[in-house]
Write a protein that holds these residues in place. Structure first.
Motif, mmCIF file in Angstrom:
data_model
loop_
_atom_site.group_PDB
_atom_site.id
_atom_site.type_symbol
_atom_site.label_atom_id
_atom_site.label_comp_id
_atom_site.label_asym_id
_atom_site.label_seq_id
_atom_site.Cartn_x
_atom_site.Cartn_y
_atom_site.Cartn_z
ATOM 1 N N VAL A 20 0.837 -1.202 0.000
ATOM 2 C CA VAL A 20 0.000 0.000 0.000
ATOM 3 C C VAL A 20 0.869 1.248 0.000
ATOM 4 O O VAL A 20 0.612 2.214 -0.728
ATOM 5 N N ARG A 21 1.947 1.245 0.793
ATOM 6 C CA ARG A 21 2.842 2.397 0.838
ATOM 7 C C ARG A 21 3.530 2.615 -0.512
ATOM 8 O O ARG A 21 3.719 3.753 -0.958
ATOM 9 N N PHE A 22 3.894 1.513 -1.172
ATOM 10 C CA PHE A 22 4.554 1.600 -2.481
ATOM 11 C C PHE A 22 3.648 2.318 -3.480
ATOM 12 O O PHE A 22 4.101 3.148 -4.275
ATOM 13 N N VAL A 23 2.356 2.006 -3.449
ATOM 14 C CA VAL A 23 1.395 2.648 -4.356
ATOM 15 C C VAL A 23 1.145 4.086 -3.927
ATOM 16 O O VAL A 23 1.118 5.006 -4.765
ATOM 17 N N ARG A 24 0.970 4.313 -2.651
ATOM 18 C CA ARG A 24 0.616 5.636 -2.141
ATOM 19 C C ARG A 24 1.702 6.675 -2.402
ATOM 20 O O ARG A 24 1.414 7.868 -2.536
ATOM 21 N N THR A 25 2.949 6.248 -2.507
ATOM 22 C CA THR A 25 4.064 7.178 -2.737
ATOM 23 C C THR A 25 4.475 7.249 -4.204
ATOM 24 O O THR A 25 5.560 7.730 -4.520
ATOM 25 N N SER A 26 3.617 6.794 -5.113
ATOM 26 C CA SER A 26 3.951 6.797 -6.540
ATOM 27 C C SER A 26 4.086 8.223 -7.073
ATOM 28 O O SER A 26 3.171 9.037 -6.907
ATOM 29 N N PRO A 27 5.195 8.547 -7.748
ATOM 30 C CA PRO A 27 5.303 9.849 -8.406
ATOM 31 C C PRO A 27 4.541 9.853 -9.724
ATOM 32 O O PRO A 27 4.168 8.791 -10.244
ATOM 33 N N GLY A 42 3.714 9.652 -13.469
ATOM 34 C CA GLY A 42 4.343 8.859 -14.519
ATOM 35 C C GLY A 42 4.572 7.415 -14.114
ATOM 36 O O GLY A 42 4.919 6.585 -14.959
ATOM 37 N N GLN A 43 4.398 7.087 -12.814
ATOM 38 C CA GLN A 43 4.626 5.717 -12.366
ATOM 39 C C GLN A 43 3.421 5.147 -11.630
ATOM 40 O O GLN A 43 3.477 4.047 -11.092
ATOM 41 N N ARG A 44 2.328 5.892 -11.597
ATOM 42 C CA ARG A 44 1.202 5.478 -10.757
ATOM 43 C C ARG A 44 0.597 4.152 -11.214
ATOM 44 O O ARG A 44 0.386 3.240 -10.402
ATOM 45 N N ASN A 45 0.296 4.032 -12.500
ATOM 46 C CA ASN A 45 -0.296 2.783 -12.988
ATOM 47 C C ASN A 45 0.676 1.631 -12.889
ATOM 48 O O ASN A 45 0.301 0.502 -12.535
ATOM 49 N N ALA A 46 1.962 1.873 -13.227
ATOM 50 C CA ALA A 46 2.961 0.802 -13.185
ATOM 51 C C ALA A 46 3.131 0.271 -11.770
ATOM 52 O O ALA A 46 3.189 -0.946 -11.544
ATOM 53 N N ARG A 47 3.196 1.181 -10.793
ATOM 54 C CA ARG A 47 3.353 0.744 -9.408
ATOM 55 C C ARG A 47 2.108 0.009 -8.906
ATOM 56 O O ARG A 47 2.210 -1.005 -8.203
ATOM 57 N N LEU A 48 0.944 0.530 -9.258
ATOM 58 C CA LEU A 48 -0.289 -0.117 -8.823
ATOM 59 C C LEU A 48 -0.394 -1.525 -9.401
ATOM 60 O O LEU A 48 -0.746 -2.479 -8.696
ATOM 61 N N PHE A 49 -0.076 -1.677 -10.684
ATOM 62 C CA PHE A 49 -0.153 -2.989 -11.325
ATOM 63 C C PHE A 49 0.809 -3.965 -10.661
ATOM 64 O O PHE A 49 0.458 -5.108 -10.363
ATOM 65 N N TRP A 50 2.048 -3.503 -10.416
ATOM 66 C CA TRP A 50 3.050 -4.376 -9.797
ATOM 67 C C TRP A 50 2.608 -4.794 -8.397
ATOM 68 O O TRP A 50 2.678 -5.969 -8.024
ATOM 69 N N ALA A 51 2.131 -3.831 -7.597
ATOM 70 C CA ALA A 51 1.708 -4.132 -6.233
ATOM 71 C C ALA A 51 0.508 -5.081 -6.234
ATOM 72 O O ALA A 51 0.427 -6.009 -5.413
ATOM 73 N N ALA A 52 -0.414 -4.872 -7.154
ATOM 74 C CA ALA A 52 -1.585 -5.743 -7.230
ATOM 75 C C ALA A 52 -1.178 -7.169 -7.617
ATOM 76 O O ALA A 52 -1.723 -8.146 -7.087
ATOM 77 N N CYS A 53 -0.222 -7.291 -8.530
ATOM 78 C CA CYS A 53 0.279 -8.627 -8.903
ATOM 79 C C CYS A 53 0.870 -9.331 -7.691
ATOM 80 O O CYS A 53 0.619 -10.518 -7.450
ATOM 81 N N THR A 60 -6.878 -1.322 -13.441
ATOM 82 C CA THR A 60 -5.505 -1.802 -13.337
ATOM 83 C C THR A 60 -5.427 -3.015 -12.416
ATOM 84 O O THR A 60 -4.739 -4.013 -12.714
ATOM 85 N N ILE A 61 -6.124 -2.947 -11.282
ATOM 86 C CA ILE A 61 -6.129 -4.077 -10.342
ATOM 87 C C ILE A 61 -6.781 -5.303 -10.978
ATOM 88 O O ILE A 61 -6.320 -6.439 -10.810
ATOM 89 N N ALA A 62 -7.838 -5.090 -11.774
ATOM 90 C CA ALA A 62 -8.486 -6.198 -12.468
ATOM 91 C C ALA A 62 -7.537 -6.847 -13.469
ATOM 92 O O ALA A 62 -7.519 -8.077 -13.619
ATOM 93 N N SER A 63 -6.714 -6.037 -14.135
ATOM 94 C CA SER A 63 -5.739 -6.595 -15.077
ATOM 95 C C SER A 63 -4.728 -7.462 -14.344
ATOM 96 O O SER A 63 -4.328 -8.526 -14.844
ATOM 97 N N ALA A 64 -4.299 -7.024 -13.156
ATOM 98 C CA ALA A 64 -3.349 -7.807 -12.364
ATOM 99 C C ALA A 64 -3.986 -9.132 -11.917
ATOM 100 O O ALA A 64 -3.332 -10.175 -11.894
ATOM 101 N N ALA A 65 -5.277 -9.091 -11.590
ATOM 102 C CA ALA A 65 -5.958 -10.299 -11.131
ATOM 103 C C ALA A 65 -6.021 -11.367 -12.227
ATOM 104 O O ALA A 65 -6.020 -12.564 -11.939
ATOM 105 N N HIS A 66 -6.066 -10.928 -13.482
ATOM 106 C CA HIS A 66 -6.165 -11.884 -14.606
ATOM 107 C C HIS A 66 -4.823 -12.158 -15.252
ATOM 108 O O HIS A 66 -4.765 -12.837 -16.277
#
Length: 336
Positions: A277-284, A286-297, A329-335
């Protein structure tokens, strides 16, 4: 990087002892240390000699050969590369591929990384066969160094260096001072050494967005190589020798890909929810979707996907993403 210094040598074949714990590398992809932090040229990996500054093809070829020979002298198997960073010698089996694939047993050059050698006569022959080569590749996973390369990229909204620091914090390992090679794209390669077994596989983005791994069967572009986009150079002040990869990092590098079913393995500790959660919350930006996808995976791999969906969505919205974007994005990580 300042290039006006005398010829240098690649790292010695010996491995140093485990370095003292450090939270971050002393030299990064984007930060230069003070001038007095530079090490004696003789202790460092090869750097381009003065004539390599010329962009003429003959000079670039001669420089690449000189660097490759010095790397080979110190135990690094090398092959010639084109400006496109591909093996410079075409396969002798093109048009009639071997089954199973030939790995050089035919005795002719043109088998990519399988041609890599530390024998100076063989290296000279390979470069003579490919006079168009302007760079050289260093085979990973081969003795005596069993080199592992972490390619930390900064493209497509990802930041490999930030992702590596997060992994280090999350799994409790230091990022040791080691050899760092800057790439023309603004990223860098971290050189590490590993044990002979188990072999470290090649991967792209499996550890995290922006981190590609070069292991057994892969190669790194050597410092001093000239490519279409520019030259690969050593980061100022980086370590003289590649450091041993921390045990926790080796575990991450050698663990098999997770199965399609996302239940956690028996006895495997789950990815700490707060850290994700902290990794996503501190996303700068240009990296918000990438970090969210990685964390969700990582959350779904740990069996925490459903439990963390709302918290990850809230963290992503805090960075400026809309709830619709976050949930997609989270749904993409789930699949995945």
């Amino acid at each position: 990087m300042a290039m006006h210094r005398r010829h240098a040598e690649p790292p010695a074949a010996r491995r140093p002892g485990p370095p003292a714990a450090a939270p971050e590398p002393p030299a990064t992809c984007r930060t230069d240390p003070p001038a007095d932090a530079a090490e004696p040229p003789a202790a460092r990996p090869p750097e381009p000699p003065a004539h390599a500054q010329d962009t003429t093809h003959a000079d670039a070829h001669a420089a690449a050969l000189a660097h490759a020979l010095r790397a080979a002298e110190h135990g690094y198997p090398v092959i010639p590369l084109t400006r496109g960073k591909l093996p410079a010698i075409r396969s002798p089996h093109r048009g009639h591929p071997e089954v199973p694939p030939c790995r050089g047993g035919c005795g002719r050059p043109g088998h990519g990384v399988h041609d890599a050698s530390t024998d100076p006569l063989t290296v000279r022959r390979l470069f003579a066969t490919a006079p168009w080569a302007t760079g050289y590749g260093i085979a990973c996973g081969r003795p005596p160094h069993h080199l592992i390369g972490l390619d930390l990229d900064t493209k497509n909204g990802a930041d490999g260096l930030i992702a590596l620091r997060f992994l280090a914090e999350d799994h409790g390992f230091p990022i040791p001072p080691t050899v760092i090679v800057r790439t023309p794209s603004g990223g860098c390669h971290l050189w590490l050494t590993g044990p002979p077994d188990p072999p470290v596989p090649n991967s792209a983005g499996r550890l995290a967005p922006g981190i590609d791994v070069r292991g057994a069967g892969g190669y790194l572009v050597g410092p001093g190589s000239l490519t279409t986009h520019g030259r690969y150079v050593l980061a100022p002040g980086c370590a003289s020798h590649p450091a041993p990869a921390p045990t926790a990092l080796l575990t991450l590098l050698t663990v098999p890909p997770p199965p399609a079913h996302r239940d956690p393995a028996p006895g495997a500790p789950p990815q700490p929810a707060a850290a994700l959660v902290r990794f996503v919350r501190t996303s700068p930006d240009g990296q918000r979707n990438a970090r969210l996808f990685w964390a969700a995976c990582r959350a779904y791999e740990s069996g925490l996907g459903r439990e963390l969906t709302e918290r990850l969505t809230e963290a992503a919205c805090h960075t400026g993403l809309s709830e619709q974007e976050a949930r997609a994005t989270i749904a993409s990580a789930a699949h995945r």
